[in-house]
Design a protein around this motif. Structure first.
Motif, short mmCIF file in Angstrom:
data_model
loop_
_atom_site.label_atom_id
_atom_site.label_comp_id
_atom_site.label_asym_id
_atom_site.label_seq_id
_atom_site.Cartn_x
_atom_site.Cartn_y
_atom_site.Cartn_z
N TYR A 1 -5.95 10.29 4.78
CA TYR A 1 -4.80 9.67 5.46
C TYR A 1 -4.18 10.65 6.46
O TYR A 1 -3.92 11.82 6.14
CB TYR A 1 -3.76 9.25 4.42
CG TYR A 1 -2.45 8.79 5.02
CD1 TYR A 1 -2.36 7.56 5.65
CD2 TYR A 1 -1.32 9.60 4.96
CE1 TYR A 1 -1.16 7.14 6.21
CE2 TYR A 1 -0.12 9.20 5.51
CZ TYR A 1 -0.05 7.95 6.14
OH TYR A 1 1.13 7.54 6.71
N ASP B 1 -6.77 -5.83 9.85
CA ASP B 1 -7.12 -4.49 10.32
C ASP B 1 -8.61 -4.20 10.17
O ASP B 1 -9.14 -3.32 10.84
CB ASP B 1 -6.31 -3.43 9.58
CG ASP B 1 -6.63 -3.37 8.10
OD1 ASP B 1 -6.73 -4.45 7.49
OD2 ASP B 1 -6.75 -2.27 7.55
N ALA B 2 -9.31 -4.90 9.30
CA ALA B 2 -10.75 -4.67 9.13
C ALA B 2 -11.51 -5.61 10.07
O ALA B 2 -11.55 -5.39 11.27
CB ALA B 2 -11.16 -4.89 7.68
N SER B 3 -12.07 -6.68 9.56
CA SER B 3 -12.78 -7.59 10.44
C SER B 3 -12.84 -8.98 9.83
O SER B 3 -12.33 -9.21 8.72
CB SER B 3 -14.20 -7.08 10.71
OG SER B 3 -14.79 -7.80 11.77
N SER C 1 -1.65 3.57 16.16
CA SER C 1 -2.43 2.33 16.30
C SER C 1 -1.52 1.15 16.64
O SER C 1 -0.36 1.08 16.22
CB SER C 1 -3.18 2.04 14.99
OG SER C 1 -2.26 1.65 13.97
N THR D 1 -9.03 -8.25 5.22
CA THR D 1 -10.25 -8.73 5.85
C THR D 1 -10.40 -10.21 5.54
O THR D 1 -9.74 -10.73 4.62
CB THR D 1 -11.49 -7.96 5.36
OG1 THR D 1 -12.64 -8.36 6.12
CG2 THR D 1 -11.76 -8.23 3.88
N ASN E 1 -4.29 2.68 0.81
CA ASN E 1 -5.53 2.02 1.23
C ASN E 1 -5.85 2.31 2.70
O ASN E 1 -5.01 2.15 3.57
CB ASN E 1 -5.41 0.50 1.05
CG ASN E 1 -4.94 0.14 -0.34
OD1 ASN E 1 -3.73 0.00 -0.57
ND2 ASN E 1 -5.88 0.00 -1.25
N SER E 2 -7.10 2.69 2.96
CA SER E 2 -7.53 2.92 4.34
C SER E 2 -7.80 1.58 5.04
O SER E 2 -7.74 1.49 6.26
CB SER E 2 -8.78 3.79 4.38
OG SER E 2 -9.85 3.15 3.73
N GLN E 3 -8.15 0.57 4.26
CA GLN E 3 -8.37 -0.79 4.79
C GLN E 3 -7.47 -1.74 4.00
O GLN E 3 -7.42 -1.68 2.78
CB GLN E 3 -9.83 -1.22 4.63
CG GLN E 3 -10.82 -0.31 5.35
CD GLN E 3 -10.82 -0.52 6.85
OE1 GLN E 3 -11.22 -1.56 7.34
NE2 GLN E 3 -10.34 0.48 7.57
N LEU E 4 -6.82 -2.64 4.71
CA LEU E 4 -5.84 -3.50 4.06
C LEU E 4 -6.28 -4.96 3.94
O LEU E 4 -6.25 -5.53 2.87
CB LEU E 4 -4.51 -3.43 4.83
CG LEU E 4 -3.85 -2.05 4.89
CD1 LEU E 4 -2.71 -2.06 5.88
CD2 LEU E 4 -3.36 -1.64 3.52
N TYR F 1 -1.93 -1.83 15.64
CA TYR F 1 -1.75 -2.62 14.43
C TYR F 1 -0.51 -2.14 13.67
O TYR F 1 0.28 -2.94 13.17
CB TYR F 1 -2.99 -2.48 13.54
CG TYR F 1 -2.99 -3.36 12.32
CD1 TYR F 1 -3.38 -4.69 12.40
CD2 TYR F 1 -2.61 -2.86 11.07
CE1 TYR F 1 -3.38 -5.51 11.28
CE2 TYR F 1 -2.61 -3.66 9.95
CZ TYR F 1 -2.99 -4.99 10.06
OH TYR F 1 -2.98 -5.80 8.96
N SER G 1 0.82 -1.20 0.00
CA SER G 1 0.00 0.00 0.00
C SER G 1 0.87 1.26 0.00
O SER G 1 0.53 2.27 -0.63
CB SER G 1 -0.93 0.01 1.22
OG SER G 1 -1.82 1.08 1.18
#
Length: 414
Positions: free
Chosen positions: A46, A169-171, A54, A81, A76-79, A56, A33
């Protein structure tokens, strides 16, 4: 992967391996990313200061790429999942993500031409390949690392999800399968353990629940078993199956005036599909045989819960013909309900209540399609009727030397 490596799912070795892979995935995702951000710029909101604080971030970066990321940002804000793969894995014939194999096999039924059903096992691809390679004829001879979701201890199942979640980092969407004898207290312990392990969330499925799971290994269901399940649409019932009417039915009532007096007609419908489920008939202070009404209502209820649609039931009721008492009262007092006999009047009332329910309930597209199909069938029936009754528009039948309407009792000879 674990099976191919001979490692039992949920064991200490499997957790250590997943930890290593997850950490590597997270590091590589952040690195990639950052390189994308160098070329295309970071995502609009960002904030390096917020990201760097964080847990993470600190766990999955080193000093080298921290400096690079500080300079480049992240694209990317989300990496990462982990999505649900129950249906998807079955469709593609692959494993179910981080979940264990649901079962070594499932049973499939074929309907035999010799008068009986044949059941045979369909093995999971990796199980089938192993058995063929080593000449096994029964899955009970498989090594102990061929563990399944149904036999796995729930704590080991949560331990795996917990270690993966550290690197996501997401779920995560993941289901813990538990046996039918899993108690309320056991469920409480499961959720507390998941909370202690830091899970963001967890889904459980208890074997044998009324709501069928995405994956199921038990395909043998006799009629008795099906009767104990929650109600479902009459459009897809196997022959001989009678569903149960739940307590949340939608009820309607009509008071009918017949040749013998007052008749109370009650009908109950499925709140989701509008299908007729049960009927209750009772006479007023005067009138015909109450036992006949009870028998008729029970037979209509049985037919409707056995998969017979309401229009077919009403067609049979309207074939009952003309009742002399009904015809006399209609001619003298003119206060009878639409019909030529009690069964015909009941049929008209049922259709009237059914249409009222269908207009009230909120149906989805599939249910709406079924309703339209039923309407089309009724329209075809109307078009196929030859001579129409001048009062109600239904088909006239030639009986006793005269054209007679079985729906409203009109007769040309009158």
């Amino acid at each position: 992967m674990l099976i191919k490596m001979g490692i039992r799912y949920g064991s200490k070795e499997s957790i250590e391996l997943c930890d290593m892979i997850g950490r590597k995935m997270a590091y590589q995702a952040i690195e990639s990313s950052s390189l994308l951000a160098e070329e295309y710029g970071s995502y609009l909101k960002y904030d390096m200061n917020a990201v760097s604080r964080s847990a993470y971030w600190s766990k999955h970066t080193n000093q080298l790429n921290r400096d690079r990321i500080f300079y480049n940002g992240l694209r990317n804000s989300q990496l990462l999942t982990i999505a649900p793969t129950g249906s998807l894995s079955s469709m593609l014939g692959v494993s179910g993500g981080i979940e264990p194999i649901y079962a070594n096999y499932y049973e499939r039924k074929t309907e035999s031409l010799h008068g009986h059903d044949e059941y045979y096992k369909v093995y999971t691809p990796i199980v089938k390949k192993y058995m063929e390679t080593y000449g096994l004829n029964d899955d009970s001879k498989l090594p102990e690392y061929f563990t399944t979701a149904q036999k796995l201890d729930y704590k080991e199942r949560i331990d795996i999800q917990a270690i993966w979640q550290e690197h996501i980092d997401a779920s995560i969407s993941s289901t813990v399968n538990v046996p039918n004898d899993f108690t309320i207290e056991d469920v409480e312990k499961l959720y507390l353990y998941a909370w202690e392990k830091g899970l963001k969330g967890v889904t459980i499925f208890r074997d044998g629940c009324a709501r069928t799971g995405i994956l199921s290994a038990d395909t043998k269901k006799d009629t008795k078993d099906v009767q104990d399940l929650e109600p479902y649409s009459v459009d897809n019932l196997p022959r001989g199956t009678v569903i149960k009417a739940d307590d949340n039915c939608v009820g309607r009532k009509r008071t009918l005036h017949t040749g013998c007096g007052t008749l109370h007609c009650e009908a109950f419908f499925d709140p989701d599909t509008g299908d007729l489920l049960e009927t209750y008939f009772s006479k007023g202070s005067s009138g015909g045989c109450n036992q006949f009404m009870i028998g008729l209502s029970r037979m209509i209820s049985l037919s409707s819960r056995g998969g017979i649609d309401i229009y077919s039931i009403v067609d049979q009721l309207k074939s009952a013909g003309t009742c002399p008492s009904y015809a006399v009262r209609k001619a003298t007092k003119h206060d009878t309900s639409v019909g030529s006999s009690c069964p015909v009047a009941i049929g008209n009332a049922l259709i009237d209540m059914y249409k009222e329910v269908m207009s009230d309930i909120c149906v989805d597209e599939e249910d709406e399609k079924k309703v339209e199909e039923k309407k089309e069938i009724e329209n075809v029936r109307d078009k196929n009727r030859s001579t129409k009754c001048p009062e109600c528009g239904y088909e006239l039948f030639f009986e006793g030397g005269c054209n007679t309407c079985k729906n409203c009792g009109w007769s040309k000879c009158d």
